[in-house]
Design an enzyme around this catalytic site. Structure first.
Site, PDB file in Angstrom:
ATOM      1  N   ASP A 165      -3.346  -4.674 -12.270  1.00 16.30           N
ATOM      2  CA  ASP A 165      -4.156  -3.457 -12.293  1.00 16.30           C
ATOM      3  C   ASP A 165      -3.391  -2.323 -12.981  1.00 16.30           C
ATOM      4  OD1 ASP A 165      -6.320  -1.798 -11.620  1.00 16.30           O
ATOM      5  OD2 ASP A 165      -6.536  -2.750  -9.673  1.00 16.30           O
ATOM      6  N   ASP A 216     -15.369  -1.473 -11.116  1.00 13.72           N
ATOM      7  CA  ASP A 216     -15.646  -2.436 -10.040  1.00 13.72           C
ATOM      8  C   ASP A 216     -17.150  -2.657  -9.901  1.00 13.72           C
ATOM      9  OD1 ASP A 216     -12.974  -2.066  -9.700  1.00 13.72           O
ATOM     10  OD2 ASP A 216     -13.091  -1.668  -7.548  1.00 13.72           O
TER      11      ASP A 216
HETATM   12  C1  GAL Z   1      -9.222  -1.795  -8.275  1.00 12.62           C
HETATM   13  C2  GAL Z   1      -9.725  -3.055  -8.976  1.00 12.62           C
HETATM   14  C3  GAL Z   1     -10.368  -3.922  -7.919  1.00 12.62           C
HETATM   15  C4  GAL Z   1      -9.344  -4.238  -6.849  1.00 12.62           C
HETATM   16  C5  GAL Z   1      -8.716  -2.954  -6.299  1.00 12.62           C
HETATM   17  C6  GAL Z   1      -7.587  -3.234  -5.336  1.00 12.62           C
HETATM   18  O1  GAL Z   1      -8.649  -0.935  -9.195  1.00 12.62           O
HETATM   19  O2  GAL Z   1     -10.630  -2.705  -9.987  1.00 12.62           O
HETATM   20  O3  GAL Z   1     -10.889  -5.099  -8.492  1.00 12.62           O
HETATM   21  O4  GAL Z   1      -8.358  -5.074  -7.393  1.00 12.62           O
HETATM   22  O5  GAL Z   1      -8.237  -2.135  -7.330  1.00 12.62           O
HETATM   23  O6  GAL Z   1      -7.007  -2.065  -4.867  1.00 12.62           O
END
Ligand code: GAL
Length: 453
Positions: free
Chosen positions: A176, A239
């Site tokens: 991420d 997301d």
């Molecule tokens: C977001 C990501 C999600 C998940 C989340 C975990 O930024 O897009 O899919 O991984 O972080 O904190």
């Protein structure tokens, strides 16, 4: 929750960049990342399929060893493994909040009392693969807020973390972008930061004799223009929320990047929502069975990763007890014809051939909310055997007659075409080149069209 939300409004730039690459034929030249896995086998030669807990579990205490082991068992007994679902991945919140005295990542021992290596070994013992998550910044995305702190991120620890993951037996990394520095002014995205981890994974992989699949999660920074050279898949969208508008918004965003998909390198519009209704939360109602079939069809048509995110043991119990939600979950996830389109070895992402706005024109100066758009859209995807897979999607609230023809979908010259509906399994031989289908509200008709003679 995430400190990069503001960057997600930059799609027009991304589209412009996509067009430049297309017209200069630069796409092929971009794909320089290592695609070799164990013994030189192609890494992610087809879009990865598996499970990730984030959409339904987030960081709840149910994210633990018992749940993951039960999920691994359910992957096998439900037939998902046999159908091609391979990866059991952790997302955020598996790590301890502090690194160890040696600077290494450590598991949260309350959630995972036997550590991550033993869990990976359990997955491997069942013939599955195992994935983890981290962030290219100083901390991961979860828990970022007043008085809270994310889990340790990889920035400055890339070599050690890559080594740790290989030593645990990890096969897949989702990386991420939270809590990372802004991109350098001469860097159109986050190339440099993601490249450091790519290099660390590659170097450690050479020592361990295999390569970890590298999943880049940095939507909104023209990711499709730089990630194909660095990773195996990359998130093109924010997301996916547990609601229909969010799912179709991600579909439309992701559909713009078809030119970048090829074996070893995939656009990722985020997870499958299958099996998560009703949630009791009106902002996250989940998808209806019709909408779930629609998402599965569209994700397969776009050669997307098929990463499901639901309580699999729970759905399996429901299936065995004849409960509708469990029956529908496996009816969707185990549709072998649709999976075959996703996993087709040619590795082409379907392209949009027609898109009709179903809503009345807007008053001057008004714009529609991202989650409140409705289209009727047709995509075509070339398959290795010369057929085309076609989706006809109706986002309207009423059933709709939708038509296409062989020229539009990229086929012509045959006298007859065999059309198979991949959900009803009905096969029809058409003489002539026009096809019309009644597409249910919020539904997708998915067919393969094969020139017969
Ligand atoms: C977001 C990501 C999600 C998940 C989340 C975990 O930024 O897009 O899919 O991984 O972080 O904190």
């Amino acid at each position: 929750m995430s400190n990069r939300t503001s960057l997600r409004g930059r799609r027009p730039l991304a589209t412009a960049a996509a067009l430049v690459l297309l017209t200069t034929g630069g796409v092929a030249a971009q794909f320089t990342a290592s695609t070799a896995g164990a013994a030189g086998a192609p890494l992610a030669a087809t879009p990865p399929m598996g499970w990730n807990p984030w959409t339904y579990l987030r960081c709840s205490s149910t994210l633990n060893e018992k749940t993951v082991k039960a999920t691994i068992d359910a992957m096998v007994t439900s037939g998902l493994k046999a159908a091609g679902y391979q990866y059991v991945n952790l997302d955020d919140c598996y790590a301890a909040t502090q690194r160890g005295a040696d600077g290494r990542l450590q598991p949260d021992t309350v959630r995972f009392p036997n550590g991550i290596a033993s869990l990976a070994a359990y997955a491997h013992s069942k013939g599955l693969k195992f994935g983890v998550y981290s962030s290219a910044g100083t901390a991961t995305c979860a828990g970022v807020g007043p008085g809270q702190k994310g889990f340790p991120g990889g920035q400055g620890h890339e070599a050690a973390d890559a080594d740790t993951w290989y030593s645990w037996g990890v096969d897949y990394l989702k990386y991420d972008a939270c809590n990372s520095l802004p991109p350098a002014t001469n860097d159109p995205g986050n190339t440099a930061r993601y490249q450091v981890m790519a290099d660390a994974l590659k170097a450690a992989g050479q020592r361990y004799g295999r390569q970890i699949v590298y999943s880049i999660c940095d939507p909104g920074r023209n990711v499709e223009t730089w990630a194909p050279a660095i990773g195996n898949l990359w998130r093109t969208t924010g997301d996916v929320g547990l609601k229909y508008g969010s799912m179709v918004a991600n579909f439309h965003e992701n559909s713009a990047y078809s030119a970048y998909a090829q074996p070893g390198h995939w656009n990722d519009p985020d997870m499958l929502l299958t099996g998560n209704y009703p949630t009791g939360d009106s902002s996250r109602p989940g998808l209806t069975p019709e909408e779930e079939r629609s998402q599965f069809s569209l994700w397969a048509e776009m050669a997307s990763p098929l990463i499901l995110s639901t309580d699999l043991p729970g759905r399996l119990n429901e299936l065995n007890a004849g409960v509708e939600r469990g029956k529908n979950t496996f009816n969707v996830l185990l549709n072998k014809d649709v999976i075959a389109v996703d996993q087709d070895p040619l590795g082409k992402q379907g392209t949009v051939v027609s898109k009709t706005d179903l809503l009345p024109p807007l008053a001057p100066g008004k714009t529609r909310d991202r989650l409140d758009q409705r289209f009727a859209t047709i995509l075509t995807k070339p398959l290795a055997n010369g057929s085309r897979a076609v989706t006809l999607t109706n986002e309207g609230d009423q059933p709709r007659a939708m038509s296409t023809n062989t020229t539009e979908i990229g086929l012509r010259g045959a006298n007859n075409y065999t059309v198979k509906d991949l959900w009803t399994k009905k096969v029809t031989v058409y003489t002539g080149s026009y096809f019309t289908f009644t597409v249910p509200a919020h539904g997708t008709v998915m067919i393969t069209v094969t020139p017969t003679n």
